[in-house]
Scaffold this active site. Structure first.
Site, PDB file in Angstrom:
ATOM      1  N   HIS A 193       0.833  -1.204   0.000  1.00  0.00           N
ATOM      2  CA  HIS A 193       0.000   0.000   0.000  1.00  0.00           C
ATOM      3  C   HIS A 193       0.866   1.253   0.000  1.00  0.00           C
ATOM      4  O   HIS A 193       0.593   2.211  -0.721  1.00  0.00           O
ATOM      5  CB  HIS A 193      -0.918   0.002   1.228  1.00  0.00           C
ATOM      6  CG  HIS A 193      -1.988  -1.043   1.197  1.00  0.00           C
ATOM      7  ND1 HIS A 193      -3.327  -0.743   1.245  1.00  0.00           N
ATOM      8  CD2 HIS A 193      -1.918  -2.396   1.116  1.00  0.00           C
ATOM      9  CE1 HIS A 193      -4.040  -1.863   1.194  1.00  0.00           C
ATOM     10  NE2 HIS A 193      -3.193  -2.880   1.126  1.00  0.00           N
ATOM     11  N   ASP A 209      -6.141   5.732   2.435  1.00  0.00           N
ATOM     12  CA  ASP A 209      -6.065   4.344   2.010  1.00  0.00           C
ATOM     13  C   ASP A 209      -7.386   3.652   2.326  1.00  0.00           C
ATOM     14  O   ASP A 209      -8.130   4.054   3.232  1.00  0.00           O
ATOM     15  CB  ASP A 209      -4.925   3.647   2.755  1.00  0.00           C
ATOM     16  CG  ASP A 209      -4.703   2.226   2.294  1.00  0.00           C
ATOM     17  OD1 ASP A 209      -3.906   2.026   1.366  1.00  0.00           O
ATOM     18  OD2 ASP A 209      -5.342   1.302   2.860  1.00  0.00           O
ATOM     19  N   ASN A 221      -0.442  -5.839  -6.513  1.00  0.00           N
ATOM     20  CA  ASN A 221       0.797  -5.244  -7.024  1.00  0.00           C
ATOM     21  C   ASN A 221       1.621  -6.275  -7.792  1.00  0.00           C
ATOM     22  O   ASN A 221       2.161  -5.986  -8.869  1.00  0.00           O
ATOM     23  CB  ASN A 221       1.637  -4.666  -5.878  1.00  0.00           C
ATOM     24  CG  ASN A 221       1.081  -3.366  -5.343  1.00  0.00           C
ATOM     25  OD1 ASN A 221       0.277  -2.708  -5.997  1.00  0.00           O
ATOM     26  ND2 ASN A 221       1.488  -2.999  -4.143  1.00  0.00           N
ATOM     27  N   GLU A 228       2.709  -6.206 -11.691  1.00  0.00           N
ATOM     28  CA  GLU A 228       4.119  -6.301 -12.083  1.00  0.00           C
ATOM     29  C   GLU A 228       4.339  -7.417 -13.098  1.00  0.00           C
ATOM     30  O   GLU A 228       5.077  -7.243 -14.079  1.00  0.00           O
ATOM     31  CB  GLU A 228       4.985  -6.541 -10.841  1.00  0.00           C
ATOM     32  CG  GLU A 228       5.120  -5.326  -9.938  1.00  0.00           C
ATOM     33  CD  GLU A 228       5.784  -5.626  -8.615  1.00  0.00           C
ATOM     34  OE1 GLU A 228       5.865  -4.706  -7.780  1.00  0.00           O
ATOM     35  OE2 GLU A 228       6.212  -6.788  -8.400  1.00  0.00           O
ATOM     36  N   ALA A 283      -6.221 -12.088   2.134  1.00  0.00           N
ATOM     37  CA  ALA A 283      -6.863 -10.875   1.640  1.00  0.00           C
ATOM     38  C   ALA A 283      -7.777 -11.187   0.458  1.00  0.00           C
ATOM     39  O   ALA A 283      -8.556 -12.145   0.513  1.00  0.00           O
ATOM     40  CB  ALA A 283      -5.806  -9.818   1.294  1.00  0.00           C
TER      41      ALA A 283
END
Length: 486
Positions: free
Chosen positions: A18, A125, A374, A378, A393
């Site tokens: 984050h 956030d 993320n 990537e 999560a």
């Protein structure tokens, strides 16, 4: 009168992923408009293990940002607050709640400065929604930074509506074979890949409470892009109950500021391998496995016959949810006897991994990943195909997106879980891992999944180019920030 300057208060979550993406978006904003200045108020997380990369990461991004963005981006660390509840998704929200007085005081001090630009609003956030209250006290709007996919944002709003508007008991989905139609997905979503926070009654309270608060914001910045999620974004933009959405991604930290001895050794080993021959296994800043599963991973890799780079770290003590794993003192003790010797010519087992540099390396041909958002972005950026093995999560949801929705990944086990007290007791067998690696590293250059990943790699780079979708979304966001200044 149009403001000539404006400042934003950004409150990132304490999660490593984050913070990194928040800093990268902050850089983009000030580079696009020099009237903006941004102060990141950093809520330091509890120190639940000896190996905590957050402090080191914060020092690194603060240093690199200072040189890149001059005085337009500032960091202010707020004093550490003890968390008696331990780590986990629930404590991210409580961390923000406990820091309200400190944030209130810090913002008051910032705005009292004689040269202080007008306060334009807070960017918070997704785990820091209690800070909406503080923004309201200062009479400024809140914007949210959503670190997951657009499709997952739609999922959150949909399950909230199921409970609040239709009176659905969401606990019915636990251990269910049901499938749910989600407006931001084309394919029905199996309950088995719902995030744990929806299936677990205790954590569902804060999850749905956060979704309710999202609607109070003036806009939602998403780390995604139009060509990756056209259907999801169209659905969100067509819903008048949802604030404006700004898909500004893919936002990634691709800078290599310095190379450690560890990363140099890893990259030197990769230099000696043939092009696209290595499968890279890495499970994020929090991911780890217990000994029995590590053994199955090792056996699966050995039987696959492929070259591999395996990142392994020791799980934290039982009960420390989301605590950071630690480095093994002796990897040979956790691996099958003789494994390192038998695979020495085609494999390398490491602890921490310089993930961006590894994915960018031409010898890497596949990525077995936990499907953190993320990491997913990537892998797409560098055009590396994925084998999905989610842990915690919303990663099961991401795995479903990549395997089923987009057809750009193979599955290891999409419904595997390792968080919030709902850890699977099942061990993924070495044969399952072997088959997934074989499928991922398929030699056929015309493999459909690999071609889709290659095309999406091109589209991800195009999205940020001047005049393309994400570039335009950043401009719209900046324009709305100035328009909404009180």
């Amino acid at each position: 009168m149009v403001a000539t300057r404006a400042q934003l208060i950004w409150i990132p979550s304490s999660g490593v992923g984050h913070l990194v993406s928040a800093v990268e978006i902050a850089k983009l904003l000030v580079e696009r408009d020099d009237r903006l200045s941004i102060t990141l108020l950093v809520l330091n997380p509890p120190r639940a293990s000896k190996s905590n990369p957050f402090a080191e990461l914060l020092a690194s991004v603060s240093s690199s940002t200072a040189s890149a963005a001059k005085s337009q981006i500032r960091f202010q660390e707020l004093p550490y607050e003890d968390d008696p509840s331990g780590l986990g998704a629930k404590s991210n929200m409580s961390l923000a709640e406990r820091h309200k007085p400190q944030v209130r005081a810090a913002v008051a001090e910032l705005t009292r400065a004689l040269d202080s630009p007008p306060l334009a609003g807070f960017i918070i956030d997704m785990f820091c929604t209690p800070m909406i209250d503080v923004a309201n006290e200062f009479g400024v709007p809140s914007y949210m930074f959503f670190t997951c996919s657009a499709a997952f944002l739609g999922f959150m709003f949909h399950v909230l509506a199921l409970q609040d508007d239709e009176g659905k008991d969401l606990s019915e989905f636990k251990d269910s074979d049901a499938k749910l139609d989600i407006p931001t997905l084309v394919n029905p979503l199996p309950a088995k890949v719902f995030p744990t926070v929806v299936l677990d009654e205790e954590h569902r309270v804060w999850f749905l409470g956060a979704a309710r608060r999202f609607r109070e914001t003036k806009g939602i910045v998403i780390n995604s892009f139009e060509k990756l999620e056209p259907n999801a974004l169209k659905s969100l933009l067509g819903d008048d109950k949802i604030p404006p959405v700004y898909p500004v991604g893919p936002i990634l930290n691709l800078e290599v500021t310095g190379r450690s001895d560890k990363s140099s050794e890893i990259l030197s080993w990769l230099d000696a391998q043939p092009s696209s021959s290595v499968v890279f296994l890495c499970f994020g800043s929090v991911g780890s496995f217990h000994d029995d599963q590590v053994n199955q991973i090792a056996h699966g890799l050995e039987k696959s016959g492929h070259r591999f780079l395996l990142s392994l770290r020791r799980p934290p003590p039982t009960g420390m949810l989301r605590a950071y794993p630690e480095e093994y003192e002796n990897l040979a003790k956790v691996l099958p006897e003789g494994f390192l010797e038998r695979t020495s010519e085609r494999g390398k087992v490491i602890g921490w991994a310089p993930q961006v540099e590894v994915l960018a390396h031409p010898s890497v041909g596949g990525f077995v990943t936990h499907c953190g958002w993320n990491s997913t972005l990537e892998s797409l950026w560098f055009g590396v195909p994925i084998a999905a093995w989610p842990l915690y999560a919303e990663q099961q949801f991401n795995a479903f997106m990549m395997v089923v929705e987009h057809g750009m990944a193979v599955e290891v086990k999409m419904d595997y879980r390792n968080d919030l007290g709902m850890e699977t007791k099942e061990i993924v067998d070495s044969e399952v891992i072997e088959k997934a690696v074989q499928k991922l590293m398929k030699a056929d250059g015309h493999d459909e999944k690999k071609e889709k990943v290659r095309q999406m790699s091109e589209r991800s780079r195009e999205a940020l180019a001047e005049g393309d979708s994400s570039h335009l979304a950043i401009g719209r966001f900046i324009g709305d920030v100035f328009k909404n200044i009180p």
